[in-house]
Each structure stands twice: as structure tokens, then as C-alpha cells.
Write an enzyme that holds these catalytic residues in place. Structure first.
Site, PDB file in Angstrom:
ATOM      1  N   ASP A  51      37.941  42.277  31.103  1.00  0.00           N
ATOM      2  CA  ASP A  51      38.074  41.917  32.372  1.00  0.00           C
ATOM      3  C   ASP A  51      37.773  39.969  32.346  1.00  0.00           C
ATOM      4  O   ASP A  51      37.427  39.724  32.272  1.00  0.00           O
ATOM      5  CB  ASP A  51      38.156  43.024  33.480  1.00  0.00           C
ATOM      6  CG  ASP A  51      37.061  43.152  33.695  1.00  0.00           C
ATOM      7  OD1 ASP A  51      35.906  41.823  33.243  1.00  0.00           O
ATOM      8  OD2 ASP A  51      36.633  44.082  33.628  1.00  0.00           O
ATOM      9  N   LYS A  72      42.884  40.458  35.400  1.00  0.00           N
ATOM     10  CA  LYS A  72      44.035  40.062  36.351  1.00  0.00           C
ATOM     11  C   LYS A  72      44.103  39.119  36.536  1.00  0.00           C
ATOM     12  O   LYS A  72      43.945  38.387  36.947  1.00  0.00           O
ATOM     13  CB  LYS A  72      43.993  41.364  38.258  1.00  0.00           C
ATOM     14  CG  LYS A  72      44.590  42.845  37.511  1.00  0.00           C
ATOM     15  CD  LYS A  72      43.775  43.634  38.563  1.00  0.00           C
ATOM     16  CE  LYS A  72      42.080  43.470  39.163  1.00  0.00           C
ATOM     17  NZ  LYS A  72      41.860  44.001  40.437  1.00  0.00           N
ATOM     18  N   MET A 186      34.680  43.925  46.782  1.00  0.00           N
ATOM     19  CA  MET A 186      35.832  43.112  46.938  1.00  0.00           C
ATOM     20  C   MET A 186      36.716  43.322  48.355  1.00  0.00           C
ATOM     21  O   MET A 186      37.131  44.036  48.498  1.00  0.00           O
ATOM     22  CB  MET A 186      37.310  45.015  46.287  1.00  0.00           C
ATOM     23  CG  MET A 186      36.849  44.511  44.678  1.00  0.00           C
ATOM     24  SD  MET A 186      38.086  45.645  43.413  1.00  0.00           S
ATOM     25  CE  MET A 186      36.783  47.363  43.764  1.00  0.00           C
TER      26      MET A 186
HETATM   27  N1  SAH Z   1      32.674  47.139  37.780  1.00  0.00           N
HETATM   28  C1  SAH Z   1      31.792  46.214  38.659  1.00  0.00           C
HETATM   29  C2  SAH Z   1      32.686  46.479  40.380  1.00  0.00           C
HETATM   30  C3  SAH Z   1      34.113  45.644  39.578  1.00  0.00           C
HETATM   31  S1  SAH Z   1      34.909  45.478  41.574  1.00  0.00           S
HETATM   32  C4  SAH Z   1      30.303  46.818  38.919  1.00  0.00           C
HETATM   33  O1  SAH Z   1      30.122  47.134  38.398  1.00  0.00           O
HETATM   34  O2  SAH Z   1      29.913  45.640  39.204  1.00  0.00           O
HETATM   35  C5  SAH Z   1      35.019  43.944  41.548  1.00  0.00           C
HETATM   36  C6  SAH Z   1      34.198  43.335  42.437  1.00  0.00           C
HETATM   37  O3  SAH Z   1      32.878  42.963  42.252  1.00  0.00           O
HETATM   38  C7  SAH Z   1      34.332  41.490  42.602  1.00  0.00           C
HETATM   39  O4  SAH Z   1      35.234  41.494  43.888  1.00  0.00           O
HETATM   40  C8  SAH Z   1      32.752  42.053  43.649  1.00  0.00           C
HETATM   41  O5  SAH Z   1      32.908  42.195  45.041  1.00  0.00           O
HETATM   42  C9  SAH Z   1      32.245  42.530  42.535  1.00  0.00           C
HETATM   43  N2  SAH Z   1      31.433  42.126  41.456  1.00  0.00           N
HETATM   44  C10 SAH Z   1      31.199  41.546  40.322  1.00  0.00           C
HETATM   45  N3  SAH Z   1      30.623  40.591  39.764  1.00  0.00           N
HETATM   46  C11 SAH Z   1      30.200  40.189  40.729  1.00  0.00           C
HETATM   47  C12 SAH Z   1      29.600  39.297  40.832  1.00  0.00           C
HETATM   48  N4  SAH Z   1      29.404  38.670  39.624  1.00  0.00           N
HETATM   49  N5  SAH Z   1      29.251  38.327  42.390  1.00  0.00           N
HETATM   50  C13 SAH Z   1      29.874  38.814  42.632  1.00  0.00           C
HETATM   51  N6  SAH Z   1      29.832  39.903  42.689  1.00  0.00           N
HETATM   52  C14 SAH Z   1      30.655  40.369  42.110  1.00  0.00           C
END
Ligand code: SAH
Length: 275
Positions: A51, A72, A186
Site C-alpha cells: 500500500d 489508494k 487518519m
Molecule cells: N496500519 C497502519 C495504519 C494505517 S491507517 C499502522 O499500523 O500504522 C493510515 C494512517 O496511519 C495515516 O493516515 C496516519 O494517520 C497513520 N500513519 C501511518 N504511517 C504513518 C507515518 N509514518 N507517520 C505518520 N502517520 C502515519
């Protein structure tokens, strides 16, 4: 040392079998946060379905694998889960070794549970490899402890998106009272509504907040603010997705400057794409 030549410690690492899907977390950005099981999988995969939140540098660890970007695209928020699952099923059905790689942890707001159900429903064998979620490990890279005995003994992880890309109907009063610290995934595009909902629920306007953008990536950016000024400060700093909102007193004890030098030298200089 070339990253590809870094040996895995001696152990009986599992072999990826043809026709299997390994559903695997890639962590928040820095490749140094990958689990060893993820590295083992990267070495064996025939195809990686990833993704938008997977650091492109991590894909370089699997030069033998085809890459399919299922991130996406802007303007089309949620949606293509059925398409993604169908693709995984198709690839596994062709007898390929499929690595489904997701940012952070696959089971934390990553739809990993849905994908696992869909694969199991049609009898595709799978393994699950957890990853470091952005809301814990990414915040640590900004020096933010999600728990601390002096400031909070409970933490709540909240999503700002439901299936349709809308803000879910959370019970903000309960969320607000339930834990000292809220970590919101998010939440950037709905930050105004989120902040107002918490204020309406009784959280003080001077509640400390932080926003961490591109956590654990080379261009990580942190904004410290308060609940009352969260939206304006976020706009002033041009914060865009991916970013985490952290609301609570632990922001006050941020260990500034403690984490950035952990960044692995081959952490991507590229920003992660928006989700
Ligand atoms: N599965 C992922 C989350 C996916 S939802 C996890 O466990 O981290 C997607 C959201 O995760 C983004 O909109 C943001 O809010 C957060 N996110 C994921 N990676 C990030 C990063 N490197 N820095 C800041 N926010 C992050």
C-alpha cells in the site's frame, strides 16, 4: 554494508510456500523497524502487493519480487478492498509466493482483518507478521511516549475514517473521559470536527496536542499545539497525510531530539504517499 547482505541470525526461518499469502506489517517508515520475519519474507516473495504507506526503500530489499502498488489514489478514498482481495486470491491461485505488505501493523486500522477473512473464506493459506504501528513506534520517533506513569495510564487509538471515508460516529464524551491520551489515525482531514467534538465533550482548550507527520521517515515533522489551536496550527504548518494526532498530557513530556538519530541511514528520503 549493503543491506541485502545483512545476514539474518541463524534460525529455522519459515519458508514461503507457493500459493501462500503472508500478510505483513512494514512499520511506520524506517526500514530498521522491520521485523526479522518481514525481512525473511522480503527475501523469498515472488510478488509484493503493497500500500501507499510502505516506505519505497523497503521494497528495494526484494529485488527479485514483482511489485504491485495497491495504494489508494487521491480522490478515491476508501473503496478498492474487494479489488485488492481479488488480486491476492488470483496471485496465490497462480501458485505465487505473495507478500501483502502494509504500513505499520496490518491489524491496526490496516484492514488486515478483512483481508485475512476474505483469504480464509476461499481457502488461501496465510501467515500474519505483525509490524510496529505508527501510533506507537512512529510516535516514539518523535520522542512521544504513549504511556507514562506521571501523565497517563491508558491510551486510546481512534480512527478518523470509516468504511466510507467519513468520520466514524464515535462517542467523543466516552473517548474523552476514558483515557488520558488519544492517538488519532487518519484524522488530518477531519481535524476541525475532531477537536470541536472533544472540546464539546469537556476536554480543555489548553489540552496539549502534537501532530506527527511522516513519522520515522527522513522528513518527519512534529507540531506541538493545544486542542484549541490544533486546526489552525496544523494548517499553518501545512500538515498533510500521513500524520497522527496525539491529544493529552504526555505531549508535555516529549523527549525532544531523543529519537531522530535512530533513523536508519537508508531510510527513504522520499515522503510516504498519502493514504
Ligand atoms: N496500519 C497502519 C495504519 C494505517 S491507517 C499502522 O499500523 O500504522 C493510515 C494512517 O496511519 C495515516 O493516515 C496516519 O494517520 C497513520 N500513519 C501511518 N504511517 C504513518 C507515518 N509514518 N507517520 C505518520 N502517520 C502515519
Amino acid at each position: 554494508m549493503e543491506h541485502a547482505s545483512i545476514p539474518l541470525p541463524a534460525a529455522n526461518w519459515p519458508t514461503m510456500q507457493p500459493g501462500w499469502v503472508w500478510l505483513c506489517g512494514a512499520g511506520p517508515g524506517d526500514p530498521g523497524l522491520l521485523a526479522l520475519h518481514a525481512v525473511n519474507a522480503l527475501r523469498q516473495a515472488d510478488v509484493i502487493v503493497h500500500d501507499a504507506l510502505v516506505n519505497p526503500a523497503i521494497l528495494e530489499w526484494a529485488p527479485q519480487a514483482d511489485r504491485i502498488d495497491m495504494g489508494k489514489r487521491g480522490g478515491k478514498p476508501s473503496a478498492r478492498q474487494a479489488e485488492i482481495s481479488a488480486r491476492l486470491i488470483e496471485l496465490a491461485g497462480q501458485g505465487r509466493r505473495v507478500l501483502r505488505l502494509k504500513g505499520g501493523d496490518p491489524f491496526v486500522f490496516g484492514r488486515g482483518g478483512e483481508e485475512a477473512e476474505e483469504l480464509m473464506a476461499v481457502g488461501i493459506p496465510l501467515k500474519i507478521i505483525p509490524g510496529i504501528t505508527a501510533g506507537i513506534g512512529g510516535l516514539a520517533y518523535a520522542g512521544l511516549p504513549v504511556t507514562h506513569r506521571d501523565t497517563n495510564q491508558a491510551v486510546t487509538f481512534v480512527t478518523g475514517h470509516d468504511r466510507k471515508g467519513k468520520l466514524p460516529g464515535h462517542d467523543w464524551a466516552a473517548l474523552s473521559k476514558g483515557a488520558g491520551v488519544l492517538v488519532i489515525y487518519m484524522g488530518v482531514s477531519r481535524v476541525g470536527t475532531i477537536a470541536q467534538s472533544l472540546l464539546d465533550a469537556g476536554r480543555a482548550a489548553d489540552t496539549p496536542c502534537a501532530v506527527v507527520m511522516q513519522a520515522a521517515c527522513a522528513d518527519q515533522q512534529v507540531v506541538e499545539t493545544t486542542l484549541g489551536t490544533l486546526q489552525t496550527d496544523l494548517q499553518k504548518a501545512n500538515i498533510t497525510s500521513p500524520a497522527l494526532l496525539v491529544i493529552g498530557r504526555d505531549v508535555l513530556i516529549r523527549q525532544k531530539g531523543a529519537a531522530p538519530d535512530l533513523l536508519h541511514p537508508f531510510a527513504s528520503p522520499l515522503p510516504l504517499a498519502a493514504e
